[in-house]
Design a protein around this motif. Sequence first.
Motif, PDB file in Angstrom:
ATOM      1  N   ARG A  14       0.672  -1.140  -0.002  1.00 44.52           N
ATOM      2  CA  ARG A  14       0.112   0.078   0.035  1.00 44.52           C
ATOM      3  C   ARG A  14       0.770   1.209  -0.013  1.00 44.52           C
ATOM      4  O   ARG A  14       1.939   1.315   0.288  1.00 44.52           O
ATOM      5  CB  ARG A  14      -0.825   0.023   1.261  1.00 44.52           C
ATOM      6  CG  ARG A  14       0.042   0.099   2.386  1.00 44.52           C
ATOM      7  CD  ARG A  14      -1.235   0.450   3.613  1.00 44.52           C
ATOM      8  NE  ARG A  14      -0.484   0.278   4.906  1.00 44.52           N
ATOM      9  CZ  ARG A  14       0.245   1.358   5.396  1.00 44.52           C
ATOM     10  NH1 ARG A  14       0.463   2.503   4.649  1.00 44.52           N
ATOM     11  NH2 ARG A  14       0.812   1.281   6.611  1.00 44.52           N
ATOM     12  N   PRO A  15       0.221   2.414  -0.443  1.00 46.15           N
ATOM     13  CA  PRO A  15       1.272   3.511  -0.230  1.00 46.15           C
ATOM     14  C   PRO A  15       1.306   4.050   1.180  1.00 46.15           C
ATOM     15  O   PRO A  15       0.539   3.693   2.133  1.00 46.15           O
ATOM     16  CB  PRO A  15       0.189   4.478  -0.887  1.00 46.15           C
ATOM     17  CG  PRO A  15      -0.717   3.952  -1.818  1.00 46.15           C
ATOM     18  CD  PRO A  15      -1.061   2.373  -1.043  1.00 46.15           C
ATOM     19  N   TRP A  65       6.135   3.356  -0.757  1.00 44.01           N
ATOM     20  CA  TRP A  65       5.019   1.988  -0.704  1.00 44.01           C
ATOM     21  C   TRP A  65       5.744   1.112   0.424  1.00 44.01           C
ATOM     22  O   TRP A  65       6.889   1.223   0.519  1.00 44.01           O
ATOM     23  CB  TRP A  65       5.024   1.439  -2.077  1.00 44.01           C
ATOM     24  CG  TRP A  65       4.163   2.105  -3.150  1.00 44.01           C
ATOM     25  CD1 TRP A  65       2.728   2.096  -3.363  1.00 44.01           C
ATOM     26  CD2 TRP A  65       4.554   3.327  -3.945  1.00 44.01           C
ATOM     27  NE1 TRP A  65       2.360   3.001  -4.215  1.00 44.01           N
ATOM     28  CE2 TRP A  65       3.483   3.809  -4.555  1.00 44.01           C
ATOM     29  CE3 TRP A  65       5.710   3.832  -4.104  1.00 44.01           C
ATOM     30  CZ2 TRP A  65       3.431   4.808  -5.574  1.00 44.01           C
ATOM     31  CZ3 TRP A  65       5.753   4.971  -4.995  1.00 44.01           C
ATOM     32  CH2 TRP A  65       4.762   5.334  -5.637  1.00 44.01           C
ATOM     33  N   HIS A  76       9.950  -1.362   2.296  1.00 47.80           N
ATOM     34  CA  HIS A  76       9.343  -0.164   1.428  1.00 47.80           C
ATOM     35  C   HIS A  76      10.359   0.050   0.441  1.00 47.80           C
ATOM     36  O   HIS A  76      11.623  -0.359   0.248  1.00 47.80           O
ATOM     37  CB  HIS A  76       9.772   0.893   2.526  1.00 47.80           C
ATOM     38  CG  HIS A  76      10.902   0.936   3.057  1.00 47.80           C
ATOM     39  ND1 HIS A  76      12.107   1.521   2.541  1.00 47.80           N
ATOM     40  CD2 HIS A  76      11.266   0.623   4.311  1.00 47.80           C
ATOM     41  CE1 HIS A  76      13.233   1.527   3.341  1.00 47.80           C
ATOM     42  NE2 HIS A  76      12.762   1.041   4.423  1.00 47.80           N
ATOM     43  N   LEU A 116       6.574  -4.638  -4.414  1.00 46.20           N
ATOM     44  CA  LEU A 116       6.761  -3.069  -4.143  1.00 46.20           C
ATOM     45  C   LEU A 116       6.992  -2.285  -5.226  1.00 46.20           C
ATOM     46  O   LEU A 116       6.433  -1.285  -5.766  1.00 46.20           O
ATOM     47  CB  LEU A 116       7.651  -3.061  -3.114  1.00 46.20           C
ATOM     48  CG  LEU A 116       7.495  -3.304  -1.688  1.00 46.20           C
ATOM     49  CD1 LEU A 116       8.810  -3.483  -0.603  1.00 46.20           C
ATOM     50  CD2 LEU A 116       6.760  -2.049  -1.079  1.00 46.20           C
ATOM     51  N   ALA A 119       4.042  -1.905  -7.729  1.00 42.39           N
ATOM     52  CA  ALA A 119       3.266  -0.852  -7.141  1.00 42.39           C
ATOM     53  C   ALA A 119       3.740   0.662  -7.560  1.00 42.39           C
ATOM     54  O   ALA A 119       3.132   1.452  -8.168  1.00 42.39           O
ATOM     55  CB  ALA A 119       3.104  -0.901  -5.871  1.00 42.39           C
ATOM     56  N   TYR A 123       2.277   3.112 -10.502  1.00 39.60           N
ATOM     57  CA  TYR A 123       1.963   4.783 -10.142  1.00 39.60           C
ATOM     58  C   TYR A 123       2.645   5.477 -11.313  1.00 39.60           C
ATOM     59  O   TYR A 123       2.147   6.359 -11.743  1.00 39.60           O
ATOM     60  CB  TYR A 123       2.641   4.861  -8.688  1.00 39.60           C
ATOM     61  CG  TYR A 123       2.516   6.407  -8.627  1.00 39.60           C
ATOM     62  CD1 TYR A 123       1.441   7.113  -8.130  1.00 39.60           C
ATOM     63  CD2 TYR A 123       3.709   7.240  -8.804  1.00 39.60           C
ATOM     64  CE1 TYR A 123       1.256   8.525  -8.065  1.00 39.60           C
ATOM     65  CE2 TYR A 123       3.659   8.746  -8.764  1.00 39.60           C
ATOM     66  CZ  TYR A 123       2.452   9.258  -8.575  1.00 39.60           C
ATOM     67  OH  TYR A 123       2.586  10.756  -8.280  1.00 39.60           O
TER      68      TYR A 123
END
Length: 168
Positions: A14-15, A65, A76, A116, A119, A123
């Motif tokens: 998730r962010p 993220w 992260h 990660l 994601a 984005y």
Amino acid sequence: MTTDPPVPTDLTVRPALPSDARFLAALRWAFKREEHEAPPDTAPPLDEAERWIGERLGGGRWLAWVAEAGGEIRGHVFLALVERVPEPFADNDSLGYVTNFFVEPAYRNQGAGTALLDALTSYARGARLETLIVWPSERSDPLYRRSGFRPPAELLELPLPTDGGPTS
């Protein structure tokens, strides 16, 4: 004898939020300790890293993220947005600088890093970033290459000495 904890099947990405700053700072310190035996006596306190991260994540120029498993942040990746100077002949899309990519050792090679990076790149595509750049470590280089990162054809670098003296 110690063993690594079993890798949970509840991995989510998730962010990151400004409220995650304390956990991200602690992981940053763990990340850097992997490269060095112990921080110097002059190392900034963890509180400074927490404040820096919290301020940046709330400002929109830095994004991150997190990978969570077992109810804890286990990894992260950060993205710094680099604006381009406007010009009349191009879209002037921003660039993204990928940095501070870390997954706890017990969760490596289990898909957390790939999730990660997926994601982040998802984005970047949605935000119409022109390019993502990274200085990979030897360990992370294969992951970046599997994800499509390639050496640039047009890039020059000028390493600047940290002591203000001439470069060798």
